[in-house]
Design a protein around this motif. Structure first.
Motif, PDB file in Angstrom:
ATOM      1  N   ALA A 146       0.833  -1.211   0.000  1.00 49.34           N
ATOM      2  CA  ALA A 146       0.000   0.000   0.000  1.00 49.34           C
ATOM      3  C   ALA A 146       0.864   1.256   0.000  1.00 49.34           C
ATOM      4  CB  ALA A 146      -0.929  -0.025   1.214  1.00 49.34           C
ATOM      5  N   VAL A 147       1.945   1.240   0.771  1.00 48.53           N
ATOM      6  CA  VAL A 147       2.830   2.417   0.807  1.00 48.53           C
ATOM      7  C   VAL A 147       3.489   2.624  -0.554  1.00 48.53           C
ATOM      8  CG1 VAL A 147       4.985   3.311   1.802  1.00 48.53           C
ATOM      9  CG2 VAL A 147       3.212   2.349   3.285  1.00 48.53           C
ATOM     10  N   ILE A 148       4.004   1.537  -1.142  1.00 45.22           N
ATOM     11  CA  ILE A 148       4.670   1.668  -2.449  1.00 45.22           C
ATOM     12  C   ILE A 148       3.668   2.090  -3.520  1.00 45.22           C
ATOM     13  CG2 ILE A 148       5.813   0.340  -4.277  1.00 45.22           C
ATOM     14  CD1 ILE A 148       7.215  -1.233  -2.061  1.00 45.22           C
ATOM     15  N   PHE A 149       2.502   1.462  -3.562  1.00 47.57           N
ATOM     16  CA  PHE A 149       1.494   1.806  -4.563  1.00 47.57           C
ATOM     17  C   PHE A 149       0.980   3.229  -4.356  1.00 47.57           C
ATOM     18  CE2 PHE A 149      -2.909   1.646  -6.254  1.00 47.57           C
ATOM     19  CZ  PHE A 149      -2.597   1.387  -7.569  1.00 47.57           C
ATOM     20  N   GLY A 150       0.772   3.599  -3.091  1.00 47.87           N
ATOM     21  CA  GLY A 150       0.339   4.981  -2.804  1.00 47.87           C
ATOM     22  C   GLY A 150       1.385   5.992  -3.234  1.00 47.87           C
ATOM     23  N   GLY A 151       2.643   5.688  -3.010  1.00 50.99           N
ATOM     24  CA  GLY A 151       3.712   6.593  -3.472  1.00 50.99           C
ATOM     25  C   GLY A 151       3.734   6.699  -4.981  1.00 50.99           C
ATOM     26  N   TRP A 152       3.515   5.601  -5.671  1.00 49.59           N
ATOM     27  CA  TRP A 152       3.496   5.619  -7.142  1.00 49.59           C
ATOM     28  C   TRP A 152       2.330   6.458  -7.655  1.00 49.59           C
ATOM     29  CZ3 TRP A 152       0.099   3.517 -10.840  1.00 49.59           C
ATOM     30  CH2 TRP A 152       0.582   3.522 -12.158  1.00 49.59           C
ATOM     31  N   ILE A 153       1.178   6.309  -6.999  1.00 52.38           N
ATOM     32  CA  ILE A 153       0.008   7.118  -7.370  1.00 52.38           C
ATOM     33  C   ILE A 153       0.310   8.594  -7.126  1.00 52.38           C
ATOM     34  CG2 ILE A 153      -2.387   7.638  -6.746  1.00 52.38           C
ATOM     35  CD1 ILE A 153      -2.314   5.111  -8.232  1.00 52.38           C
ATOM     36  N   ALA A 154       0.929   8.915  -5.982  1.00 52.23           N
ATOM     37  CA  ALA A 154       1.238  10.323  -5.669  1.00 52.23           C
ATOM     38  C   ALA A 154       2.196  10.903  -6.694  1.00 52.23           C
ATOM     39  CB  ALA A 154       1.819  10.408  -4.255  1.00 52.23           C
ATOM     40  N   VAL A 155       3.177  10.123  -7.112  1.00 58.00           N
ATOM     41  CA  VAL A 155       4.122  10.606  -8.123  1.00 58.00           C
ATOM     42  C   VAL A 155       3.396  10.840  -9.447  1.00 58.00           C
ATOM     43  CG1 VAL A 155       6.110   9.940  -9.529  1.00 58.00           C
ATOM     44  CG2 VAL A 155       6.168   9.647  -7.055  1.00 58.00           C
ATOM     45  N   GLN A 156       2.470   9.961  -9.795  1.00 57.51           N
ATOM     46  CA  GLN A 156       1.741  10.117 -11.053  1.00 57.51           C
ATOM     47  C   GLN A 156       0.839  11.335 -11.030  1.00 57.51           C
ATOM     48  OE1 GLN A 156       2.250   8.320 -13.829  1.00 57.51           O
ATOM     49  NE2 GLN A 156       3.861   7.294 -12.647  1.00 57.51           N
TER      50      GLN A 156
END
Length: 152
Positions: A115-125
């Motif tokens: 969740a942290v990694i996916f959330g970070g990827w979403i935030a970067v996008q």
């Protein structure tokens, strides 16, 4: 030494011999007797004691050991073995529950990490500055701020 206090010599008695007295024959007709083999009739033995007395009696043969019973019953052995098996199973169940708890904690940590990694990827996008994908661009340098209001 006074004669009354002098030690007396030991008294030696003549040995007494006791012999068994036979029973008189019965006055009525004798009952039929079971025949006894000569090897089953106990022998009469006489012994001389250290003080000279003679004792006469039947010789006692040691009893033949009967079928030996086990010291512990089969039921007690079965109950004890059942208890040992139950204890072993309980230990295994304890290890199994500890393993399941550790596996659950590990899976929970993997989900949180994903969740942290996916959330970070979403935030970067969403918030990333690389490349424009359309929309309105506002140049803040030319904007005028008057009384805390933005006029663009």
């Amino acid at each position: 030494m006074h004669p009354e206090h002098a030690p007396h010599p030991p008294v030696i008695r003549a040995p007494q011999v006791h012999r068994p007295t036979p029973f008189p024959p019965p006055a009525t007709a004798p009952a039929p007797l079971a025949l006894v083999q000569p090897d089953q009739v106990p022998a009469v033995a006489s012994i001389v004691l250290p003080d000279g007395r003679i004792v006469t009696g039947y010789a006692v043969h040691p009893a033949q050991p009967a079928a030996a019973k086990p010291a512990v019953s089969r039921t007690a052995v079965n109950v004890a073995l059942g208890g040992i098996g139950f204890g072993a199973v309980c230990g295994g169940l304890f290890l199994l529950t500890a393993f399941i708890a550790a596996l659950t904690a590990f899976i929970t940590q993997l989900i949180i990490l994903a969740a942290v990694i996916f959330g970070g990827w979403i935030a970067v996008q969403v918030l990333g500055t690389g490349g424009h994908r359309g929309g309105t661009t506002v140049n803040i340098r030319r904007a005028v701020f008057k009384r805390n209001h933005f006029h663009g």
